[in-house]
Scaffold this active site. Sequence first.
Site, mmCIF file in Angstrom:
data_model
loop_
_atom_site.group_PDB
_atom_site.id
_atom_site.type_symbol
_atom_site.label_atom_id
_atom_site.label_comp_id
_atom_site.label_asym_id
_atom_site.label_seq_id
_atom_site.Cartn_x
_atom_site.Cartn_y
_atom_site.Cartn_z
ATOM 1 N N SER A 287 49.962 65.698 12.455
ATOM 2 C CA SER A 287 48.837 66.627 12.465
ATOM 3 C C SER A 287 49.330 68.058 12.584
ATOM 4 C CB SER A 287 47.979 66.294 13.683
ATOM 5 O OG SER A 287 47.058 67.308 13.920
ATOM 6 N N TYR B 219 46.855 64.820 23.083
ATOM 7 C CA TYR B 219 46.831 64.213 21.738
ATOM 8 C C TYR B 219 47.969 64.784 20.892
ATOM 9 C CZ TYR B 219 45.564 63.677 16.814
ATOM 10 O OH TYR B 219 45.604 63.423 15.469
ATOM 11 N N LYS C 91 51.586 63.143 19.208
ATOM 12 C CA LYS C 91 52.018 63.221 17.806
ATOM 13 C C LYS C 91 53.446 63.765 17.731
ATOM 14 C CE LYS C 91 48.554 61.535 15.607
ATOM 15 N NZ LYS C 91 48.705 60.272 14.895
#
Length: 336
Positions: free
Chosen positions: A124, A148, A152
């Site tokens: 992302s 989050y 990643k």
Amino acid sequence: MKILVTGGAGYIGSHTCVELLDGGHDVVVYDNLCNANEGVLDRVEHITGKRPVFVRGDIRDAEAVEAALRQHACTAIIHFAGLKAVGESVEKPLMYYDNNVVGTMRVLEAAAKTGVRQFVFSSSATVYGEPKFLPFTEEHPTAAMNPYGKTKLAAEGMIEAFAVAVPTCKVALLRYFNPVGAHESGLIGEDPKGIPNNLMPYVTQVAAGRRTHLNVWGNDYDTPDGTGVRDYVHVVDLAKGHVRALDTMAEKGESLTVNLGTGKGYSVLEIVKAVEVASGKTIPTKIGPRRFGDLPAYWADTALAEKLLGWKAERDLAAMCRDSWNWQSKNPDGYV
Ligand code: NAD
Ligand code: UFG
């Protein structure tokens, strides 16, 4: 090629299954359905005329992933499965590390044991954190700002280390910007549970009359109209990017890290206007406070994706809004 697609019943995964099947690949969807509906497989079959094999399982169960890889003789993995809500990751960080980091580790372990040597990962743009310069190139320093994003980054690091240790293994880290839109058939699309966190599904639900108005999170940013600017990319273009990544790894025998975006930024109010045009509906808005952790503006440098993958997003904002609205209006309650 026979490809195990973890999270293949989800939003981006299902669109990628369509592109893989249309491209002549065989697909095995591996998903625990924690954020998806099995009915999506019927829709994928309806679009492509081919039904993906479905294995219901959790990515953290390495033995089950290994069994699926062996049983179906897969030679590549596209790994979408994971949790993606930033706010929830702040409240439940361990759940995010477990799913997104431990889960990725288990999938890699299964790849190692079964000799699968091609691995594509859903990363992302959130890994870049606060812009030091724009557009974001792949060389921009990484500094994720929430749990989050940190999962990643941790997963990216683990996958890269794996590829160094097993040099025959080629990996593609694909850093998505903001996926929106839906397949033009209106048969598959984004189906968020409860109140959408993301802008596009919220806006189309307002247009459909499911919600009264959009809360615009801040209009005092240093952007042309004061609202947040993002690089929205059509999910079908994104799906095609995965097929190009697999092909490129096979052709060139190289690992890669690339942005998948359009290179253009649009503000919240520009999105609202574009959905009004696409839907013919008025979308009431209320200006609210800034959302905690949001950045003012960012968009992708797309040069490397073009050079390495020969990939460029083709669908413009009007197509993104048209297809989001088509999906929303044909499926007012999502997959039911
Ligand atoms: P999604 O929730 O629609 O799809 C994820 C899929 O993974 C779902 O079908 C879910 O059931 C499955 N899944 C989750 N945990 C699992 C587990 N432990 N075992 C097996 N299956 C599991 O999300 P999406 O938007 O399609 O996102 C796909 C990937 O792309 C995710 O890794 C996400 O972090 C990443 N990504 C998404 C965006 C976005 O804005 N949508 C942006 C950047 C990156
Ligand atoms: N926004 C609103 N109102 C809403 C929802 C969003 O004004 O109800 C605004 C946000 O403040 C932001 C923009 O719309 O300015 C986009 O917000 P999204 O929540 O749709 O998307 P984000 O850019 O915050 O994050 C998304 C994904 C992340 C991913 C990132 C990659 O949710 O998982 O894109 O760029 F990492």
